[in-house]
Scaffold this active site. Structure first.
Site, PDB file in Angstrom:
ATOM      1  N   ASP A   1       0.742  -1.211   0.065  1.00 39.83           N
ATOM      2  CA  ASP A   1      -0.124   0.017  -0.055  1.00 39.83           C
ATOM      3  C   ASP A   1       0.803   1.110   0.043  1.00 39.83           C
ATOM      4  O   ASP A   1       2.137   1.103   0.181  1.00 39.83           O
ATOM      5  CB  ASP A   1      -0.920  -0.012   0.992  1.00 39.83           C
ATOM      6  CG  ASP A   1      -1.813   1.251   1.198  1.00 39.83           C
ATOM      7  OD1 ASP A   1      -2.092   1.502   0.323  1.00 39.83           O
ATOM      8  OD2 ASP A   1      -1.748   1.636   2.404  1.00 39.83           O
TER       9      ASP A   1
ATOM     10  N   THR B   1      -0.220   5.071   1.042  1.00 38.52           N
ATOM     11  CA  THR B   1      -0.424   5.967   2.160  1.00 38.52           C
ATOM     12  C   THR B   1      -0.494   5.303   3.470  1.00 38.52           C
ATOM     13  O   THR B   1      -1.222   4.227   3.726  1.00 38.52           O
ATOM     14  CB  THR B   1      -1.911   6.377   1.948  1.00 38.52           C
ATOM     15  OG1 THR B   1      -1.990   7.275   0.832  1.00 38.52           O
ATOM     16  CG2 THR B   1      -2.122   7.427   3.209  1.00 38.52           C
TER      17      THR B   1
ATOM     18  N   GLU C   1      -8.120  17.035   5.388  1.00 37.98           N
ATOM     19  CA  GLU C   1      -8.954  17.645   5.670  1.00 37.98           C
ATOM     20  C   GLU C   1      -8.910  18.604   6.977  1.00 37.98           C
ATOM     21  O   GLU C   1      -8.814  19.480   6.929  1.00 37.98           O
ATOM     22  CB  GLU C   1     -10.524  17.261   5.901  1.00 37.98           C
ATOM     23  CG  GLU C   1     -11.519  17.522   4.797  1.00 37.98           C
ATOM     24  CD  GLU C   1     -12.789  17.354   4.991  1.00 37.98           C
ATOM     25  OE1 GLU C   1     -13.152  16.297   6.047  1.00 37.98           O
ATOM     26  OE2 GLU C   1     -13.856  17.656   4.255  1.00 37.98           O
TER      27      GLU C   1
ATOM     28  N   GLY D   1      -5.163   3.281  -3.698  1.00 38.72           N
ATOM     29  CA  GLY D   1      -6.316   3.761  -4.207  1.00 38.72           C
ATOM     30  C   GLY D   1      -6.219   5.263  -4.536  1.00 38.72           C
ATOM     31  O   GLY D   1      -7.029   5.848  -5.066  1.00 38.72           O
TER      32      GLY D   1
ATOM     33  N   ASP E   1      -1.236  -0.891   6.087  1.00 41.79           N
ATOM     34  CA  ASP E   1      -1.476  -0.469   7.498  1.00 41.79           C
ATOM     35  C   ASP E   1      -3.053  -0.304   7.561  1.00 41.79           C
ATOM     36  O   ASP E   1      -3.408   0.190   8.995  1.00 41.79           O
ATOM     37  CB  ASP E   1      -0.970   1.053   7.510  1.00 41.79           C
ATOM     38  CG  ASP E   1      -1.434   2.205   6.989  1.00 41.79           C
ATOM     39  OD1 ASP E   1      -1.784   1.940   5.702  1.00 41.79           O
ATOM     40  OD2 ASP E   1      -1.326   3.281   7.213  1.00 41.79           O
TER      41      ASP E   1
END
Length: 1127
Positions: A372, A374, A467, A646, A735
């Site tokens: 992965d 991130t 965000e 993703g 993770d």
């Protein structure tokens, strides 16, 4: 009473009645009024109970071929006509193996049951519930969903007003007459569709009204809920999938070899049975004068009995102690991983953990690593670094020559936030309208929750780190988000308190890739603010923004060269009449059960057009320490690394360059091409059945593969594709909860205990805190475990085959009578006592080179990928070696004792003396062979080898003593043999000659191979012996700055936001504390919000990361850097 109707499930709808759930302090109480549930809420996690343990465990153990085989041998041994061995020679090893395995299984099951029992005492929701009411004001419930989606930030759920007014009055709740219609059980964690009908009015139900099994209640005293799904029907259990039993490639090879051994055993027994038939026909008839045969038992029947007798005698060719030894070795190597301080992350107090003990040697054979991005390659800590506003770029790279911006003018600023461009602060102070609109959008367009316990102490709970970083940036530049209700958002604009009416939130999802809010300013102006992926926003801009779009695109390309994550910001003013019509249609679409999401998306597309561009933000997601070096080391070891993420293609691509996975000289392609060295797969069509082989063929020819915008299921599909067609060992590392399917699909799953909860860790086989520890797990622990296991298997088969083949040769000299060549006690203790500890010592402590040299030469890892240390070829070489050794061990003593007498003239060529000499020669031969196998001698290894020989002689002299014979004459018939034989010089000369002849071919072969065809191990070991010290330091790599025109990926949450919740028509929080309305120039106020990272970025855990940690354990990478400075 509630009636629950599940639509679209089978031929007819199903009805259920009402169940209460009450949570108080630390317990969850269930009160069921009426229940006609199709499924109970019981989930069994333990395999055994007190009554079923023994039968179930024995049933499982005897499913192993070897255990069933030895049970069959035990049955044969109780038949007097067949067995020439006592029953204890099989019972003792079999009972020991069964007992040790049963104890291990019982311990594992008890520990699992205790862990699950302890989980009951946590305030954890145990079924999928529709929230009805809660103890908190406005019927809020605060939950943590780390066990579901991996996110550790608090989330908020809110009950409908019509049920929230019922409070905790059980009578009112029981009298409430409503009907819930909802979807059937499914595994979608981010979506729920249903309606509540009460008093003739329908109320929409979505994910923000649901508490899922596995989520944990926080800051909530109690809550009531309607149980929608229980037990296996809950979304958590629907997502669990099947945890397949993982077996190593050596295990699978062992099954094949055991079957081959059985076939070989049958062949040997058949040969000896045929020999017995001919011997009985020719020689046996001469003995019938004084040994008459029983009636009906001729040569054929004798051969039949002889076959089964030799099945018993030659049973050691399938060693039962092999399986126990393998489990001990795996357990020991697992402890090495747990105890490795160089894989301990002191900052989070997180050690490495081997969560399984059955896959250690597989770590030394990894060919493909699926990672992965991130949180695995990066820290998942976002920092606001740069931005573009109205065609002007702001933000400078931090260096010793740049000053940090002073935010003392803002008493509500976050003291940990750092920015290095004073021009942006000046533009804010000069009231630049575009700059103010830019930060006003960041302060309004989000779903962040704010908590302010005391004046000025703000704590933000964000759906994503991106965000949180953006809202924190707006806060520091004077646009402070203070609080929100479902109808309003309160912000502080340059010291002035302003409240915007919140009319709608057009929430983010993976398809829209943007979010918008519609607000009315205090002056009555109606506006739509939108932020999202730049390509998505550009498609919806007004034509007048073309020039600004070109300039902003150049800035985005600059940000991309630095690997930053970007968002484009835009807005538009709305007409009141049009919005009123749109709002009515929006309400109708939100209350429908059919195609609700599609209808809402159409309405969102309609209003989000002709936007005006404001600018773009650039957020940095920093790489973890040591990631580039780790990837470089694994690449040198010929480990293929595929990144499955993703994120958008540009984001993953830039991270690929940052971590040395991609380089500028590589050619790039987005299509299937055989000339490419880099394959970027931005679409899922490559996994379609018609394309998967073409995709795999092309990907395997590339130096680097990055799969972008893939779902969790597609990650697992990629792993399964490689497993199916490449027949290579795979490892998946991640993770988050979205990596669980990939981790379960790979041969080995590694979980990183990072910022996204523990779901990946709980599903993994191994876990640690940082990606850089992967190189130590593979290049050190994995390689050593594989090397040790292979040496163990080669030696174990060698010593047992040698032991057994001697019986085979002796059969030709004993009339094929199934007489044993060894003493029965030696047969019983050979594997259990005499040779067990030395081989375990080698298998637990041996290493060809230390960890420093393993890092210096990653190529040492390659033999494991090619199965060079143990394979069918290596097995047959071992069998041939054993055959030669058995010939020497049998015939040298046989010839040496033939027609030989003692010093006093007495004969020594009796059966018992020959048996003692043969087994003593065997002990010395296998011990010396073990010494040649070991490359790393320790005090423990030396003690085990010498101690085993000493144990052999001590036990032999004891069992052959007069006292043992007097106590049990039938069990200890070798009286006086040891002291009468081992005091003769010719016996010891025979032992010496036999040992030399056994090891001479091995020494010769190894010498010639090292001289003529040295392996990478031989070359490195030679270099180590020359150096006689630590390896030279690794060369320092000059960091080359990369310039690129590639667009960076957008920075945004990849999950549904809080949009529907914050507009649900109820206040979201308690009344705020009184606050000052102006900015006082009295310095900054310390807040409760704790950003992470050097630039005060945002992390969902809210834990400070820039606090100095004392006594941090030195990592392997830091160790090399230290060596580089000192040498």
């Amino acid at each position: 009473m509630f009636t629950l109707i599940i639509t679209g499930w089978g031929k007819s709808s199903q009805s259920r009645h009402f169940t209460y759930l009450l949570h108080s302090s630390s317990f969850i109480h269930l009160f069921t009024v009426l229940s006609f549930l199709l499924q109970t809420n019981a989930i069994k996690t333990s395999k055994y109970n007190f009554f079923t343990f023994l039968p179930l465990n024995l049933f499982e153990q005897f499913q192993r071929i070897a255990n069933a085989y030895f049970l069959f041998l035990l049955v044969l041994q109780v038949i007097p006509a067949i067995s020439s061995l006592s029953w204890f020679t099989t019972v003792v090893p079999l009972v020991l193996v069964l007992t040790v395995t049963a104890a291990k299984d019982a311990t594992d099951d008890i520990v699992s049951a205790i862990c699950n029992l302890c989980m009951i005492f946590f305030p954890r929701v145990s079924a999928d519930l529709l929230l009805l009411s809660s103890s908190e004001p406005l019927n809020l419930v605060y939950i943590e969903t780390a066990e579901l989606d991996g996110e550790t930030n608090l989330k908020v759920r809110q009950a409908l007003p019509v049920t929230g007014d019922l409070g905790d009055d059980i009578e009112k709740l029981a009298d409430f007459n409503g009907e819930v219609r909802c979807e059937p059980p499914n595994n979608r964690l981010d979506r729920f569709t249903g309606t509540l009908t009460y008093a003739g009015q329908k109320y929409p139900l979505d994910n923000e009204k649901i508490l899922l099994r596995g989520c944990t209640l926080r800051n909530t005293e109690w809550c009531f809920g309607l149980v929608l799904f229980g037990g296996p029907e809950t979304k958590l259990m629907q997502n669990c999938g099947k945890s397949t039993f993982k077996r190593t490639s050596i295990d699978r090879l062992m099954n094949v070899l055991v079957l081959c051994i059985f076939g070989f055993l049958a062949i040997m027994c058949t040969i000896l049975a045929i020999g017995n038939f001919f011997w009985e026909m020719n020689e046996g008839s001469q003995f019938t004068v004084f040994l008459p045969r029983q009636e009906g038992k001729d040569a054929k029947f004798s051969a039949f009995l002889t076959f089964w007798s030799y099945v018993i005698i030659l049973n050691t060719v399938v060693p039962i102690s092999l399986y126990v030894s393998v489990e001990i070795i795996r357990l020991g190597n697992s402890f090495y991983i747990d105890w490795d301080r160089k894989m301990y992350f002191a900052r989070n107090d997180t050690p490495a953990e081997a969560r399984t003990t059955t896959l250690n040697e597989e770590l030394g054979q990894i060919k493909y690593v699926f990672s992965d991005k991130t949180g695995t390659l990066t820290q998942n800590i976002m920092t606001f670094n740069k931005c573009s506003i109205n065609g002007k770029s702001y933000g400078k790279k931090h260096s010793f020559f740049t000053d940090t911006v002073d935010f003392s003018f803002n008493p509500l600023a976050d003291p940990r936030f750092m920015f290095h461009d004073h021009a942006l602060v000046e533009a804010v102070k000069l009231e630049n309208p575009e700059v103010h609109a830019f930060f006003r959008l960041l302060a309004l367009c989000h779903t962040v929750m704010a908590e302010e316990k005391t004046e000025g102490e703000l704590l933000y709970q964000a759906q994503s780190p991106d965000e949180g970083a953006l809202v924190t940036a707006a806060r520091n530049f004077g646009f402070v988000f203070r609080s929100r209700t479902p109808e309003s958002v309160s912000i502080m604009e340059m010291g002035q308190q302003r409240s915007y009416e919140l009319l709608a939130i057009l929430d983010f999802n993976n398809v829209r890739k943007r979010m918008s809010v519609i607000v009315r300013s205090p002056e009555g102006k109606l506006s739509l603010y939108c932020k999202g992926a730049d390509t998505i926003i550009y498609e919806r801009l007004h034509q007048s923004c073309s020039k600004l779009m070109d300039v902003t695109t150049e800035h985005l390309n600059e940000f991309a060269g630095e690997g930053l994550r970007t968002l484009a910001l835009a807005y538009k003013d709305l007409d009141e009449d049009y919005f009123s019509q749109w709002k009515q249609r929006h309400h109708e679409a939100s209350t429908t059960l059919d195609d609700r999401e599609d209808k809402l998306d159409q309405l969102y597309e309609e209003i989000e057009k002709d936007l005006l561009l404001l600018g773009a933000t650039a957020i940095e997601d920093k790489l973890q320490d040591g990631v580039p070096h780790t990837i470089e080391q694994l690449s040198k070891a010929d480990v293929k690394i595929w990144v499955l993420t993703g994120d958008k293609q540009e984001t993953a691509e830039n991270i690929g360059y940052s971590c040395n996975l991609l380089r500028e000289e590589m050619n790039e392609t987005n299509s299937v091409s055989v000339q490419s060295t880099v394959l970027l797969v931005p679409q899922a069509y490559a996994l379609e059945h018609s394309m998967e082989l073409e995709f795999l063929r092309t990907a395997c020819m590339c130096k680097a593969v990055i799969c972008c915008r893939v779902t969790p299921l597609q990650k697992a599909q990629v792993v399964e594709l490689v497993k199916k067609y490449k027949q290579a060992v795979t490892l998946a590392i991640g993770d988050g909860a979205n990596d669980v399917s990939m981790i379960k699909a790979a041969h080995i799953g590694v979980g990183i205990s990072g910022q996204e909860g523990m779901q990946a860790v709980l599903s993994s086989d191994y876990s640690f805190a940082q990606f850089r520890f992967l190189q130590r797990l593979l290049l050190v622990h994995g390689r050593w475990s594989y090397l040790r296991m292979c040496k163990f298997l080669r030696y174990f088969f060698y010593k047992n085959f040698t032991f057994t083949f001697v019986h085979f040769w002796y059969a030709f000299f004993c009339g094929f009578s199934a007489q044993t060549v060894y003493d029965e006690w030696f047969i019983t203790l050979y594997n259990l006592m005499y040779t067990a500890l030395p081989v375990l010592g080698m298998s637990l402590f041996d290493q060809d080179v230390n960890d420093l040299w393993s890092f210096q030469h990653p190529q040492l890892y390659m033999p494991g990928q090619l199965n060079l240390y143990f394979s069918k070829k290596a097995f047959f070489k071992c069998a041939l070696h054993s055959c030669y050794s058995s010939l020497v061990i049998f015939f040298i003593p046989y010839l040496a004792m033939n027609d030989t007498v003692r010093d006093d003239g007495k004969d020594v060529a009796d059966y018992q003396s020959f048996a003692l000499l043969t087994q003593t020669c065997l002990m010395f031969a296998v011990s010396i062979q073990l010494g040649f196998e070991m490359a790393y001698w320790t005090a423990v290894n030396t003690f085990f080898i010498l101690g085993s020989l000493a144990m052999y002689f001590a036990v032999t002299f004891t069992m052959y003593s007069n006292g043992m014979f007097l106590m049990l004459p039938s069990a200890f018939p070798f009286i006086g043999t040891a002291r009468n034989s081992l005091n003769q010089p010719n016996i010891w000369l025979t032992i010496l000659l036999t040992s030399i002849l056994c090891v001479l071919p091995v020494v010769t072969y190894r010498f010639l191979m090292i001289q003529l065809c040295p392996t990478i191990n031989d070359r490195v070991i030679f270099k180590v012996r020359q150096a006689k010290a630590a390896p030279p330091p690794l060369p320092r790599r000059a960091r080359i700055r990369r310039t690129s025109s590639r667009r960076s990926g957008y920075a945004f949450s990849h999950a549904q936001g809080y949009g529907d919740l914050v507009t649900s028509g109820r206040f979201l929080r308690r009344p705020a504390v009184s606050r000052s309305s102006g900015f006082a120039h009295t310095g900054r106020t310390t807040t409760g919000f704790s950003p992470m990272g050097r630039s005060a970025g945002y992390s969902p855990t809210g834990r400070p990361q820039n606090v100095k940690v004392n006594d941090v354990e030195v990592t392997s990478l830091q160790m090399y850097r230290t060596m580089d400075h000192t040498l």
